[in-house]
Write an enzyme that holds these catalytic residues in place. Sequence first.
Site, PDB file in Angstrom:
ATOM      1  N   LYS A 115       1.127  -1.044  -0.341  1.00  5.56           N
ATOM      2  CA  LYS A 115       0.174  -0.166   0.055  1.00  5.56           C
ATOM      3  C   LYS A 115       0.889   1.047  -0.715  1.00  5.56           C
ATOM      4  O   LYS A 115       0.445   2.467  -1.321  1.00  5.56           O
ATOM      5  CB  LYS A 115      -1.378  -0.137   1.445  1.00  5.56           C
ATOM      6  CG  LYS A 115      -2.328  -1.147   1.331  1.00  5.56           C
ATOM      7  CD  LYS A 115      -3.126  -0.600   0.207  1.00  5.56           C
ATOM      8  CE  LYS A 115      -4.371  -2.230   0.097  1.00  5.56           C
ATOM      9  NZ  LYS A 115      -5.070  -2.317  -1.593  1.00  5.56           N
ATOM     10  N   LYS A 197      -2.314 -10.678  -7.785  1.00 10.12           N
ATOM     11  CA  LYS A 197      -3.763 -11.516  -7.551  1.00 10.12           C
ATOM     12  C   LYS A 197      -5.094 -10.108  -8.118  1.00 10.12           C
ATOM     13  O   LYS A 197      -4.911  -8.576  -8.419  1.00 10.12           O
ATOM     14  CB  LYS A 197      -3.875 -11.076  -6.133  1.00 10.12           C
ATOM     15  CG  LYS A 197      -4.114  -9.973  -4.976  1.00 10.12           C
ATOM     16  CD  LYS A 197      -4.838 -10.425  -3.458  1.00 10.12           C
ATOM     17  CE  LYS A 197      -5.013  -9.337  -3.019  1.00 10.12           C
ATOM     18  NZ  LYS A 197      -6.827  -9.013  -3.535  1.00 10.12           N
ATOM     19  N   LYS A 200     -10.543  -5.885  -5.772  1.00  6.31           N
ATOM     20  CA  LYS A 200     -11.002  -5.077  -5.996  1.00  6.31           C
ATOM     21  C   LYS A 200     -10.578  -4.021  -6.714  1.00  6.31           C
ATOM     22  O   LYS A 200     -12.126  -3.112  -7.476  1.00  6.31           O
ATOM     23  CB  LYS A 200     -12.243  -4.637  -4.592  1.00  6.31           C
ATOM     24  CG  LYS A 200     -13.157  -5.864  -4.667  1.00  6.31           C
ATOM     25  CD  LYS A 200     -13.996  -5.685  -4.070  1.00  6.31           C
ATOM     26  CE  LYS A 200     -14.117  -6.533  -2.032  1.00  6.31           C
ATOM     27  NZ  LYS A 200     -12.707  -6.185  -1.188  1.00  6.31           N
TER      28      LYS A 200
END
Length: 331
Positions: A115, A197, A200
């Site tokens: 992040k 991966k 969303k």
Amino acid sequence: MEKKKEIVLSGIRPTGFLHLGNYFGALRNWARMQYEYDCYFFIADWHSLTTHADTKDLKVNTRRLVSELIAGGLDPEACVIYSQSDIPEIAELYLYLNMLAYRGELEKTATFKDKVRQQPENVNAGLLTYPVLQAADILIHRALKVPVGKDQEQHIEMTRNFAERFNYRYGNVFPLPVAFSYGGELLRILNLDGTGKMSKSENPMNTIYLNDDDALITKKIMKAKTDQGPAVENMQKPDYIQGLFTLLRLVSESDVVEKYESDFNQCVIRYGDMKKQLAEDMVSFIRPLREKAQNLQSDPAHIDEILSEGAVKARKSAAATLLKVREVMGF
Ligand code: ATP
Ligand code: MG
């Protein structure tokens, strides 16, 4: 007397549409576990603030997510479904656990480092302590099994560490939870170019959502990355090809999978044909889920009712744990 069932907890952030990774990594296990365990599944709306600070659409996104979870197999009669923000007990436990979590270990967490790379302008303290809040989510119900995808494995290990530290310092309140998947292996569904991966909140053309219509599913799969084909027999598959085979295995008949496996191993595979077959089977797999989720969304009051009933049950369990926590801590 009936034997008490083991407690299960898992959650999902209301940050976008459900995708194949969420479904196969998490939801499919949840739908089966609800009949075998005492299950709590929650919408992680507080967690979404670490990356999605805007709360304007939170309610709508939450309802949509609950519809998708039910369409994907959750039965509100068989498990408890609630919003994290309805359970203030979690925030209090988060506070106590924060005193037992060290800056060094939090900074080393893989998801935190990711992040920081993705949003260098917003490295907030919530992002750093995400695993602590997640530990509170799990420990507040004294859960034993946590059905999650591979990306969450490290967080569950951290949860065990925090729980052990708490138990050692104050008294034995928490069982040590483990990450769980039927079949043993935690899943990681790759995105369509094999670079990471499915997620969303990433490039939507690289992820297949349960809300995608037939044409879009087909388009995404036909555009998925492939190459010239294998150069030598029985070679190892590159990630982006392995990813397509994983999807094929999840939605197609086993003789179809075997055919393409054997074509690959003999260097005669035609990726165009394989993708066409995968697209067809994926469309048949997703269509009923999408339609059911869309139908459920026409009745938002019903979804709200499910969430408020869930909150009552989840709070009862959370309050019982917090009472014990306060007792051993001497508050
Ligand atoms: P975001 O990008 O907003 O973090 P996400 O797709 O990572 O969204 P989460 O809400 O963080 O979804 O995770 C919900 C559950 O889905 C977790 O159990 C997580 O392990 C699982 N999951 C998410 N992506 C995948 C994936 N690609 N493969 C397998 N499991 C996954
Ligand atoms: Mg995530």
